[in-house]
Design a protein around this motif. Structure first.
Motif, PDB file in Angstrom:
ATOM      1  N   ALA A   6       0.825  -1.208   0.000  1.00 13.92           N
ATOM      2  CA  ALA A   6       0.000   0.000   0.000  1.00 13.92           C
ATOM      3  C   ALA A   6       0.862   1.262   0.000  1.00 13.92           C
ATOM      4  CB  ALA A   6      -0.940  -0.006   1.200  1.00 13.92           C
ATOM      5  N   ILE A   7       1.927   1.260   0.789  1.00 10.31           N
ATOM      6  CA  ILE A   7       2.822   2.424   0.824  1.00 10.31           C
ATOM      7  C   ILE A   7       3.464   2.628  -0.544  1.00 10.31           C
ATOM      8  CG2 ILE A   7       4.976   3.332   1.798  1.00 10.31           C
ATOM      9  CD1 ILE A   7       4.168   1.875   4.448  1.00 10.31           C
ATOM     10  N   ALA A   8       3.964   1.549  -1.130  1.00  9.19           N
ATOM     11  CA  ALA A   8       4.613   1.650  -2.445  1.00  9.19           C
ATOM     12  C   ALA A   8       3.625   2.137  -3.505  1.00  9.19           C
ATOM     13  CB  ALA A   8       5.209   0.308  -2.838  1.00  9.19           C
ATOM     14  N   LEU A   9       2.408   1.619  -3.482  1.00  4.60           N
ATOM     15  CA  LEU A   9       1.381   2.044  -4.439  1.00  4.60           C
ATOM     16  C   LEU A   9       1.113   3.534  -4.311  1.00  4.60           C
ATOM     17  CD1 LEU A   9      -1.018   1.391  -6.451  1.00  4.60           C
ATOM     18  CD2 LEU A   9      -2.408   1.167  -4.389  1.00  4.60           C
ATOM     19  N   CYS A  10       0.905   3.989  -3.095  1.00 12.35           N
ATOM     20  CA  CYS A  10       0.607   5.404  -2.877  1.00 12.35           C
ATOM     21  C   CYS A  10       1.796   6.286  -3.249  1.00 12.35           C
ATOM     22  CB  CYS A  10       0.208   5.636  -1.425  1.00 12.35           C
ATOM     23  SG  CYS A  10      -1.346   4.851  -0.955  1.00 12.35           S
ATOM     24  N   ARG A  11       2.984   5.847  -2.898  1.00 10.20           N
ATOM     25  CA  ARG A  11       4.188   6.611  -3.231  1.00 10.20           C
ATOM     26  C   ARG A  11       4.328   6.771  -4.741  1.00 10.20           C
ATOM     27  NH1 ARG A  11       8.877   4.977  -4.998  1.00 10.20           N
ATOM     28  NH2 ARG A  11       8.652   2.801  -4.382  1.00 10.20           N
ATOM     29  N   LYS A  12       4.130   5.684  -5.457  1.00  9.78           N
ATOM     30  CA  LYS A  12       4.261   5.728  -6.917  1.00  9.78           C
ATOM     31  C   LYS A  12       3.156   6.577  -7.545  1.00  9.78           C
ATOM     32  CE  LYS A  12       6.654   1.328  -7.051  1.00  9.78           C
ATOM     33  NZ  LYS A  12       6.541  -0.110  -7.281  1.00  9.78           N
ATOM     34  N   GLN A  13       1.944   6.487  -7.008  1.00  9.97           N
ATOM     35  CA  GLN A  13       0.844   7.302  -7.528  1.00  9.97           C
ATOM     36  C   GLN A  13       1.133   8.787  -7.341  1.00  9.97           C
ATOM     37  OE1 GLN A  13      -1.088   5.156  -9.660  1.00  9.97           O
ATOM     38  NE2 GLN A  13      -2.527   6.695  -9.049  1.00  9.97           N
ATOM     39  N   ASP A  26      10.466  11.934   7.238  1.00 15.54           N
ATOM     40  CA  ASP A  26      11.512  11.969   8.255  1.00 15.54           C
ATOM     41  C   ASP A  26      11.851  10.568   8.775  1.00 15.54           C
ATOM     42  OD1 ASP A  26      13.432  13.253   9.811  1.00 15.54           O
ATOM     43  OD2 ASP A  26      12.071  13.451  11.521  1.00 15.54           O
ATOM     44  N   ILE A  27      12.004   9.642   7.818  1.00 19.07           N
ATOM     45  CA  ILE A  27      12.458   8.289   8.139  1.00 19.07           C
ATOM     46  C   ILE A  27      13.592   7.959   7.172  1.00 19.07           C
ATOM     47  CG2 ILE A  27      10.242   7.490   9.072  1.00 19.07           C
ATOM     48  CD1 ILE A  27       9.696   6.096   6.403  1.00 19.07           C
ATOM     49  N   SER A  28      14.352   6.929   7.476  1.00 20.85           N
ATOM     50  CA  SER A  28      15.466   6.592   6.590  1.00 20.85           C
ATOM     51  C   SER A  28      14.960   5.889   5.331  1.00 20.85           C
ATOM     52  CB  SER A  28      16.481   5.707   7.312  1.00 20.85           C
ATOM     53  OG  SER A  28      15.966   4.412   7.494  1.00 20.85           O
ATOM     54  N   ILE A  29      15.726   6.039   4.266  1.00 23.58           N
ATOM     55  CA  ILE A  29      15.383   5.375   3.008  1.00 23.58           C
ATOM     56  C   ILE A  29      15.413   3.867   3.199  1.00 23.58           C
ATOM     57  CG2 ILE A  29      16.080   5.017   0.605  1.00 23.58           C
ATOM     58  CD1 ILE A  29      17.384   7.819   0.744  1.00 23.58           C
ATOM     59  N   SER A  30      16.394   3.385   3.932  1.00 25.62           N
ATOM     60  CA  SER A  30      16.495   1.937   4.132  1.00 25.62           C
ATOM     61  C   SER A  30      15.294   1.394   4.906  1.00 25.62           C
ATOM     62  CB  SER A  30      17.804   1.567   4.831  1.00 25.62           C
ATOM     63  OG  SER A  30      17.894   2.186   6.092  1.00 25.62           O
ATOM     64  N   TYR A  31      14.814   2.142   5.896  1.00 22.59           N
ATOM     65  CA  TYR A  31      13.647   1.697   6.650  1.00 22.59           C
ATOM     66  C   TYR A  31      12.407   1.677   5.746  1.00 22.59           C
ATOM     67  CZ  TYR A  31      10.188   1.304  10.378  1.00 22.59           C
ATOM     68  OH  TYR A  31       9.153   0.884  11.162  1.00 22.59           O
ATOM     69  N   LEU A  32      12.235   2.718   4.939  1.00 23.67           N
ATOM     70  CA  LEU A  32      11.109   2.763   4.012  1.00 23.67           C
ATOM     71  C   LEU A  32      11.183   1.604   3.030  1.00 23.67           C
ATOM     72  CD1 LEU A  32       8.597   4.107   2.803  1.00 23.67           C
ATOM     73  CD2 LEU A  32      10.130   5.558   1.456  1.00 23.67           C
ATOM     74  N   SER A  46       2.961   6.042  14.814  1.00 28.63           N
ATOM     75  CA  SER A  46       3.531   7.360  14.509  1.00 28.63           C
ATOM     76  C   SER A  46       4.280   7.342  13.175  1.00 28.63           C
ATOM     77  CB  SER A  46       4.441   7.846  15.641  1.00 28.63           C
ATOM     78  OG  SER A  46       5.546   7.005  15.799  1.00 28.63           O
ATOM     79  N   VAL A  47       4.942   6.242  12.836  1.00 35.46           N
ATOM     80  CA  VAL A  47       5.616   6.129  11.540  1.00 35.46           C
ATOM     81  C   VAL A  47       4.583   6.098  10.422  1.00 35.46           C
ATOM     82  CG1 VAL A  47       6.991   4.592  10.064  1.00 35.46           C
ATOM     83  CG2 VAL A  47       7.717   5.054  12.404  1.00 35.46           C
ATOM     84  N   ILE A  48       3.515   5.347  10.616  1.00 37.79           N
ATOM     85  CA  ILE A  48       2.458   5.291   9.607  1.00 37.79           C
ATOM     86  C   ILE A  48       1.833   6.669   9.425  1.00 37.79           C
ATOM     87  CG2 ILE A  48       0.185   4.325   9.080  1.00 37.79           C
ATOM     88  CD1 ILE A  48       1.211   1.749  10.513  1.00 37.79           C
ATOM     89  N   GLN A  49       1.660   7.395  10.515  1.00 34.70           N
ATOM     90  CA  GLN A  49       1.116   8.749  10.411  1.00 34.70           C
ATOM     91  C   GLN A  49       2.061   9.663   9.639  1.00 34.70           C
ATOM     92  OE1 GLN A  49      -0.196   9.562  14.569  1.00 34.70           O
ATOM     93  NE2 GLN A  49      -1.751  10.755  13.507  1.00 34.70           N
ATOM     94  N   LYS A  50       3.360   9.568   9.901  1.00 34.88           N
ATOM     95  CA  LYS A  50       4.341  10.382   9.179  1.00 34.88           C
ATOM     96  C   LYS A  50       4.282  10.092   7.681  1.00 34.88           C
ATOM     97  CE  LYS A  50       8.023  10.913  12.621  1.00 34.88           C
ATOM     98  NZ  LYS A  50       9.440  10.585  12.870  1.00 34.88           N
ATOM     99  N   ILE A  51       4.198   8.812   7.339  1.00 34.34           N
ATOM    100  CA  ILE A  51       4.144   8.422   5.934  1.00 34.34           C
ATOM    101  C   ILE A  51       2.846   8.936   5.308  1.00 34.34           C
ATOM    102  CG2 ILE A  51       3.958   6.453   4.358  1.00 34.34           C
ATOM    103  CD1 ILE A  51       5.895   4.964   6.300  1.00 34.34           C
ATOM    104  N   SER A  52       1.742   8.780   6.012  1.00 32.74           N
ATOM    105  CA  SER A  52       0.448   9.255   5.508  1.00 32.74           C
ATOM    106  C   SER A  52       0.463  10.761   5.285  1.00 32.74           C
ATOM    107  CB  SER A  52      -0.673   8.902   6.488  1.00 32.74           C
ATOM    108  OG  SER A  52      -0.816   7.526   6.594  1.00 32.74           O
ATOM    109  N   GLU A  53       1.014  11.486   6.246  1.00 32.42           N
ATOM    110  CA  GLU A  53       1.082  12.944   6.113  1.00 32.42           C
ATOM    111  C   GLU A  53       1.974  13.332   4.938  1.00 32.42           C
ATOM    112  OE1 GLU A  53       2.239  14.432   9.956  1.00 32.42           O
ATOM    113  OE2 GLU A  53       0.352  13.780  10.866  1.00 32.42           O
TER     114      GLU A  53
END
Length: 101
Positions: A6-13, A26-32, A46-53
């Motif tokens: 889901a994260i990858a889909l949204c990021r690509k969209q 505000d997370i590392s590329i490797s973690y993402l 909180s990480v999911i919220q950061k990604i969503s925001e």
């Protein structure tokens, strides 16, 4: 549940690279990258919220898009379709910071 997909889909969209989204969230590329590959299945809320925001979408959309068909079996099919359509429409809109004023 496949949160990484889901994260990858949204990021690509949104047209973001992993580096761009990681910086915005505000997370590392490797973690993402590990999240997207489902090699890390323990992100905090909180990480999911950061990604969503960073993606300018509600976190509920990420959870909905991550849900497996069996997890949605309690919802009527027509409601599943309407929610899917609404989620895709939201992703097709420009994020607020990119919208023309």
């Amino acid at each position: 549940m496949n949160l990484g997909r889901a994260i990858a889909l949204c990021r690509k969209q949104r047209g973001y690279s992993q580096a761009q989204l990681a910086e915005k969230a505000d997370i590392s590329i490797s973690y993402l990258s590990l999240l997207e590959q489902n090699k890390r299945k323990d992100p905090t809320l909180s990480v999911i919220q950061k990604i969503s925001e960073a993606l300018a979408i509600p976190s509920g959309i990420l959870f909905f898009l991550a849900a497996d068909q069996t997890e949605l079996s309690g919802l009527p099919v027509d409601l599943q379709e309407k929610l899917s359509f609404a989620a895709l429409q939201l992703l097709n809109e420009q994020p607020p910071e990119q919208a023309l004023i």
